[in-house]
Design an enzyme around this catalytic site. Structure first.
Site, mmCIF file in Angstrom:
data_model
loop_
_atom_site.group_PDB
_atom_site.id
_atom_site.type_symbol
_atom_site.label_atom_id
_atom_site.label_comp_id
_atom_site.label_asym_id
_atom_site.label_seq_id
_atom_site.Cartn_x
_atom_site.Cartn_y
_atom_site.Cartn_z
ATOM 1 N N TRP A 102 -21.024 -15.131 -31.975
ATOM 2 C CA TRP A 102 -20.926 -16.082 -33.621
ATOM 3 C C TRP A 102 -19.651 -15.855 -34.638
ATOM 4 O O TRP A 102 -19.168 -17.255 -34.464
ATOM 5 C CB TRP A 102 -21.487 -15.219 -33.960
ATOM 6 C CG TRP A 102 -23.056 -16.138 -33.544
ATOM 7 C CD1 TRP A 102 -24.004 -15.045 -33.043
ATOM 8 C CD2 TRP A 102 -24.034 -17.329 -33.508
ATOM 9 N NE1 TRP A 102 -25.195 -15.913 -32.824
ATOM 10 C CE2 TRP A 102 -24.589 -16.927 -32.284
ATOM 11 C CE3 TRP A 102 -23.393 -18.482 -33.288
ATOM 12 C CZ2 TRP A 102 -25.819 -17.984 -32.453
ATOM 13 C CZ3 TRP A 102 -24.344 -19.808 -33.034
ATOM 14 C CH2 TRP A 102 -25.433 -19.510 -31.935
ATOM 15 N N ASP A 172 -20.986 -14.617 -42.789
ATOM 16 C CA ASP A 172 -22.049 -15.373 -41.883
ATOM 17 C C ASP A 172 -23.615 -14.521 -41.880
ATOM 18 O O ASP A 172 -23.327 -13.407 -40.808
ATOM 19 C CB ASP A 172 -21.114 -15.627 -40.214
ATOM 20 C CG ASP A 172 -22.761 -16.263 -39.171
ATOM 21 O OD1 ASP A 172 -23.760 -16.301 -40.132
ATOM 22 O OD2 ASP A 172 -22.569 -15.933 -38.353
ATOM 23 N N LYS A 196 -34.087 -17.352 -39.108
ATOM 24 C CA LYS A 196 -33.943 -15.849 -38.229
ATOM 25 C C LYS A 196 -34.923 -14.871 -39.551
ATOM 26 O O LYS A 196 -35.443 -14.450 -39.319
ATOM 27 C CB LYS A 196 -32.891 -14.989 -37.853
ATOM 28 C CG LYS A 196 -31.872 -16.136 -36.889
ATOM 29 C CD LYS A 196 -31.134 -15.900 -36.536
ATOM 30 C CE LYS A 196 -30.923 -16.802 -35.482
ATOM 31 N NZ LYS A 196 -29.209 -17.197 -35.137
HETATM 32 C C1 LIG Z 1 -27.985 -17.834 -34.907
HETATM 33 C C2 LIG Z 1 -27.021 -17.979 -35.487
HETATM 34 C C3 LIG Z 1 -26.088 -18.475 -35.750
HETATM 35 C C4 LIG Z 1 -26.338 -20.236 -35.672
HETATM 36 O O1 LIG Z 1 -26.675 -20.863 -36.136
HETATM 37 P P1 LIG Z 1 -27.259 -22.555 -35.922
HETATM 38 O O2 LIG Z 1 -28.527 -22.333 -37.772
HETATM 39 O O3 LIG Z 1 -27.933 -22.197 -34.884
HETATM 40 O O4 LIG Z 1 -25.977 -23.300 -36.066
HETATM 41 C C5 LIG Z 1 -24.881 -18.928 -36.926
HETATM 42 N N1 LIG Z 1 -24.731 -17.636 -36.787
HETATM 43 C C6 LIG Z 1 -25.526 -15.947 -36.577
HETATM 44 C C7 LIG Z 1 -24.828 -14.823 -36.806
HETATM 45 C C8 LIG Z 1 -26.844 -16.789 -35.869
HETATM 46 O O5 LIG Z 1 -27.406 -15.486 -35.246
#
Ligand SMILES: *Cc1c(COP(=O)(O)O)cnc(C)c1O
Length: 361
Positions: A102, A172, A196
């Site tokens: 990521w 993030d 999530k």
């Molecule tokens: C799932 C995830 C993403 C991507 O998210 P999207 O909503 O599919 O763009 C980005 N960063 C992390 C840490 C993730 O777990």
């Protein structure tokens, strides 16, 4: 009704109580004679959902008054680009902490926008740990420092955050937001896709300090400027209203559970069962992440033979477990144990792991 033992990485488990409440309100939301999806986003009922979601996020996460809470679309992946578009300045690199897939995606997007620098990387350890605070080197002219609080694929998680002084710290938190208390005031921006820990896909939470919003350049299109959404309380255009509504219900559920500190303990209790099963397996199961960086959201592990891993997945599926296959980039096994995954699912998985080892060890 049978519910699966859902260990999906994302979209992921949503509390059963929340799903039932949504079911009850699905056809007729609060006597309106229509579903929340069918009404104007300018209606009083929807405005309440929008305001309440933001207020609950503030309350549960302890977000100070000088921060905006934005509910946007496009997922965390859009934030990978939107962040540098708004905050990366010429001659001032965006600094990135490289901890896995990521972080790499975030860096790749920033490179399209401007100058970047790598502040730390654990690639030499195959991203199986987070860097220590002293390993992170931020140039003093950096526009910001970006990190990934929890690497969903590798199964690693920061348990402390660097002090970056005047340089905005950006995180993030897609896979661990609201799973533990955080001092939000240390951060300039926190962003997270909802699918999530917060509900269904379709909405992305952005928590951004007021002075950073004001820096949004006027030269980028309206939808990509934080300022646009901050000024309109995330109602500049049609929002993903059903997703926001679901997030609202999940936030209420977190509040009913006692809040984020309670959830942190619950999450620790949940993952301890599974990590113990790994550590007490005499090497039958191998934890992927180094112990000091182990995530309480994504538990990554392997079995010494790929054949046995395949068998593990096959047999677990027969017993009602879902989502235990590792990410396609890294293989192995992964159990995602987000807020909404019940303790009972983790206990059931632990028992399955012990039994599987007895049969195949
Ligand atoms: C799932 C995830 C993403 C991507 O998210 P999207 O909503 O599919 O763009 C980005 N960063 C992390 C840490 C993730 O777990």
């Amino acid at each position: 009704m049978t519910r699966a033992f859902n260990f999906n990485a994302g979209p992921a488990a949503i509390p059963l109580e929340v799903l039932k409440q949504a079911q009850e309100q699905f056809v007729d939301y609060k006597g309106a004679g229509m579903s929340i999806m069918e009404m104007s986003h300018r209606s009083a009922l929807y405005e309440q959902v929008n305001n309440e979601s933001q207020a609950l996020l503030r309350e549960l996460f302890g977000i100070p008054d000088n921060y905006h809470v934005l509910l946007l679309q496009g997922g965390a992946s859009t934030q990978f680009a939107m962040l540098p578009l708004n905050l990366l300045r010429p001659g001032k690199p965006g600094a990135y902490v490289m901890t896995g897939a990521w972080a790499e995606k975030a860096l790749k997007e920033a490179k399209l926008v401007g100058e970047t620098v790598i502040a730390a990387s654990t690639e030499a350890d195959k991203f199986m740990r987070m860097p220590t605070m002293s390993e992170i080197e931020v140039p003093n002219h950096a526009s910001y420092l970006h990190l990934t609080s929890n690497e969903t694929i590798g199964g690693t998680q920061f348990n402390e955050f660097p002090d970056t002084g005047d340089i905005p710290l950006i995180a993030d938190m897609s896979s661990d937001i609201l799973s533990r208390p955080i001092d939000v005031s240390k951060f300039g921006v926190i962003y997270a896709g909802a699918q999530k820990n917060l509900g269904p896909s379709g909405v992305t939470v952005v928590i951004i300090r007021d002075d950073l919003v004001k820096e949004s350049p006027k030269t980028i299109p309206a939808m990509f400027r934080y300022e646009t959404h901050a000024k309109s309380s995330s109602l500049y255009n049609t929002p993903p209203s059903f997703s926001v509504y679901m997030v609202n219900l999940v936030l209420q559920w977190i509040k009913d559970k006692g809040g984020v500190a309670q959830l942190e303990q619950y999450n620790r209790d949940k993952t301890k069962f599974i990590y113990d099963a790994i550590d007490q397996s005499s090497g039958f199961y191998l934890g992927c992440a180094q112990p000091q960086s182990r995530s309480n959201m994504n538990i990554t592990f392997r079995i010494h033979s790929e054949e046995l891993e395949k068998l593990f997945i096959k047999e677990s599926e027969k017993e009602g477990f879902v989502g235990l296959k590792g990410h396609r980039d890294v293989g192995g096994l992964r159990a995602s144990t987000y807020n909404a995954v019940p303790l009972e699912s983790c206990q059931a998985l632990t028992q399955f792991m012990i039994d599987f080892q007895k049969r195949n060890g």
